[in-house]
Design a protein around this motif. Structure first.
Motif, PDB file in Angstrom:
ATOM      1  N   THR A  54       0.815  -1.209   0.000  1.00  0.00           N
ATOM      2  CA  THR A  54       0.000   0.000   0.000  1.00  0.00           C
ATOM      3  C   THR A  54       0.850   1.261   0.000  1.00  0.00           C
ATOM      4  O   THR A  54       0.492   2.251  -0.632  1.00  0.00           O
ATOM      5  CB  THR A  54      -0.968   0.007   1.199  1.00  0.00           C
ATOM      6  N   GLY A  55       1.974   1.237   0.686  1.00  0.00           N
ATOM      7  CA  GLY A  55       2.856   2.403   0.702  1.00  0.00           C
ATOM      8  C   GLY A  55       3.808   2.432  -0.477  1.00  0.00           C
ATOM      9  O   GLY A  55       3.849   3.407  -1.227  1.00  0.00           O
ATOM     10  N   ASP A  56       4.585   1.357  -0.646  1.00  0.00           N
ATOM     11  CA  ASP A  56       5.628   1.319  -1.667  1.00  0.00           C
ATOM     12  C   ASP A  56       5.073   1.464  -3.081  1.00  0.00           C
ATOM     13  O   ASP A  56       5.662   2.125  -3.924  1.00  0.00           O
ATOM     14  CB  ASP A  56       6.426   0.005  -1.592  1.00  0.00           C
ATOM     15  N   THR A  57       3.937   0.831  -3.349  1.00  0.00           N
ATOM     16  CA  THR A  57       3.389   0.805  -4.706  1.00  0.00           C
ATOM     17  C   THR A  57       2.271   1.814  -4.913  1.00  0.00           C
ATOM     18  O   THR A  57       2.230   2.501  -5.927  1.00  0.00           O
ATOM     19  CB  THR A  57       2.878  -0.614  -5.038  1.00  0.00           C
ATOM     20  N   LEU A  58       1.359   1.901  -3.940  1.00  0.00           N
ATOM     21  CA  LEU A  58       0.183   2.753  -4.114  1.00  0.00           C
ATOM     22  C   LEU A  58       0.350   4.149  -3.529  1.00  0.00           C
ATOM     23  O   LEU A  58      -0.507   5.001  -3.721  1.00  0.00           O
ATOM     24  CB  LEU A  58      -1.044   2.077  -3.484  1.00  0.00           C
ATOM     25  N   GLY A  59       1.445   4.370  -2.798  1.00  0.00           N
ATOM     26  CA  GLY A  59       1.702   5.696  -2.243  1.00  0.00           C
ATOM     27  C   GLY A  59       0.831   6.046  -1.058  1.00  0.00           C
ATOM     28  O   GLY A  59       0.540   7.223  -0.827  1.00  0.00           O
ATOM     29  N   SER A  60       0.432   5.050  -0.270  1.00  0.00           N
ATOM     30  CA  SER A  60      -0.395   5.312   0.907  1.00  0.00           C
ATOM     31  C   SER A  60       0.271   6.347   1.810  1.00  0.00           C
ATOM     32  O   SER A  60       1.479   6.307   2.045  1.00  0.00           O
ATOM     33  CB  SER A  60      -0.601   4.026   1.709  1.00  0.00           C
ATOM     34  N   LEU A  61      -0.528   7.237   2.334  1.00  0.00           N
ATOM     35  CA  LEU A  61      -0.043   8.254   3.275  1.00  0.00           C
ATOM     36  C   LEU A  61      -0.205   7.807   4.722  1.00  0.00           C
ATOM     37  O   LEU A  61       0.170   8.526   5.639  1.00  0.00           O
ATOM     38  CB  LEU A  61      -0.794   9.572   3.046  1.00  0.00           C
ATOM     39  N   LYS A  62      -0.734   6.577   4.949  1.00  0.00           N
ATOM     40  CA  LYS A  62      -0.930   6.060   6.299  1.00  0.00           C
ATOM     41  C   LYS A  62       0.380   5.630   6.960  1.00  0.00           C
ATOM     42  O   LYS A  62       0.404   5.359   8.150  1.00  0.00           O
ATOM     43  CB  LYS A  62      -1.883   4.858   6.286  1.00  0.00           C
ATOM     44  N   CYS A  63       1.430   5.508   6.167  1.00  0.00           N
ATOM     45  CA  CYS A  63       2.715   5.046   6.699  1.00  0.00           C
ATOM     46  C   CYS A  63       3.839   5.903   6.107  1.00  0.00           C
ATOM     47  O   CYS A  63       3.591   6.820   5.336  1.00  0.00           O
ATOM     48  CB  CYS A  63       2.933   3.568   6.364  1.00  0.00           C
ATOM     49  N   ASP A  64       5.059   5.576   6.468  1.00  0.00           N
ATOM     50  CA  ASP A  64       6.223   6.283   5.927  1.00  0.00           C
ATOM     51  C   ASP A  64       7.083   5.354   5.066  1.00  0.00           C
ATOM     52  O   ASP A  64       8.225   5.651   4.763  1.00  0.00           O
ATOM     53  CB  ASP A  64       7.049   6.901   7.056  1.00  0.00           C
ATOM     54  N   CYS A  65       6.524   4.215   4.674  1.00  0.00           N
ATOM     55  CA  CYS A  65       7.297   3.175   3.990  1.00  0.00           C
ATOM     56  C   CYS A  65       7.866   3.615   2.638  1.00  0.00           C
ATOM     57  O   CYS A  65       9.056   3.442   2.380  1.00  0.00           O
ATOM     58  CB  CYS A  65       6.450   1.923   3.830  1.00  0.00           C
ATOM     59  N   GLN A  66       7.020   4.159   1.768  1.00  0.00           N
ATOM     60  CA  GLN A  66       7.506   4.571   0.449  1.00  0.00           C
ATOM     61  C   GLN A  66       8.583   5.643   0.582  1.00  0.00           C
ATOM     62  O   GLN A  66       9.596   5.604  -0.120  1.00  0.00           O
ATOM     63  CB  GLN A  66       6.363   5.088  -0.423  1.00  0.00           C
ATOM     64  N   ASN A  67       8.386   6.573   1.496  1.00  0.00           N
ATOM     65  CA  ASN A  67       9.383   7.625   1.695  1.00  0.00           C
ATOM     66  C   ASN A  67      10.710   7.051   2.165  1.00  0.00           C
ATOM     67  O   ASN A  67      11.778   7.486   1.721  1.00  0.00           O
ATOM     68  CB  ASN A  67       8.875   8.670   2.688  1.00  0.00           C
TER      69      ASN A  67
END
Length: 191
Positions: A54-67
């Motif tokens: 959800t973070g890495d691929t979809l850019g979820s703002l609920k976490c800091d994973c993609q960042n």
């Protein structure tokens, strides 16, 4: 431990040029993303990044994973090292259960409370594949990019010398402030 490994392949990305190697352990496939000069580094920068679809691929703002992943790939592209993409979604509760945990978070639970309510420990991850990757790539000492004290403890338990810890600090937003606060206050993450 029955591990299937791939050959090394080149991977040009928007962050820079990398080499990749895949590792399959049971039904999970993990990825070592190495800078081109990885083999020449005495103590490479290393990030053990836990999968977050959800973070890495979809850019979820609920976490800091993609960042954190973006930060690590940019940093390693410039400074040399390795990102281990540790494919254990939702602290290894799987995607369906992670979405169920999100639904509980929508009702006011924090990330730990949601996992516990679903019958899981706060963190179900198994790092045995990380040990195998370290051995396969000949890593004896490293500079670890993490905020997570459990990842530090695990790497140290392997007898690997952590020369330096580099925090993976990214900008928070109104959707992940509670998540980051829980990681800091209840899980001991170092921001």
């Amino acid at each position: 431990m029955n591990i299937q490994i791939s050959n090394i392949a080149k991977l040009p990305t928007k962050y820079g040029k990398f080499k990749i190697k895949a590792y399959k352990q049971e039904n999970q496939e993990h990825l070592a993303i190495m800078s081109e000069d990885f083999e020449t580094l005495d103590s490479p920068y290393i990030r053990i990044h836990s999968e977050c679809l959800t973070g890495d691929t979809l850019g979820s703002l609920k976490c800091d994973c993609q960042n954190q992943l973006d930060l690590s790939l940019k940093f390693i592209s410039l400074n040399g090292g390795l990102v281990i993409y540790h494919r254990q979604e939702g602290r290894n509760i799987g995607l369906v259960n992670k979405v169920n945990a999100y639904a509980l978070q929508d009702l006011g639970r924090n990330t730990i409370e949601a996992n516990l309510e679903l019958g899981f420990k706060e963190d179900e991850r198994d790092y045995s594949i990380v040990k195998y990757i370290f051995e396969d790539l000949g890593i004896k000492k490293l500079k670890l990019i993490t905020n997570n004290p459990k990842k530090i403890e695990y790497v140290e338990s392997l007898g690997i010398n952590i020369v330096e810890r580099i925090p993976a600090i990214t900008k928070s937003n109104k959707y992940n402030e509670g998540y980051i606060s829980t990681k800091k206050e209840q899980m001991g993450h170092m921001f």
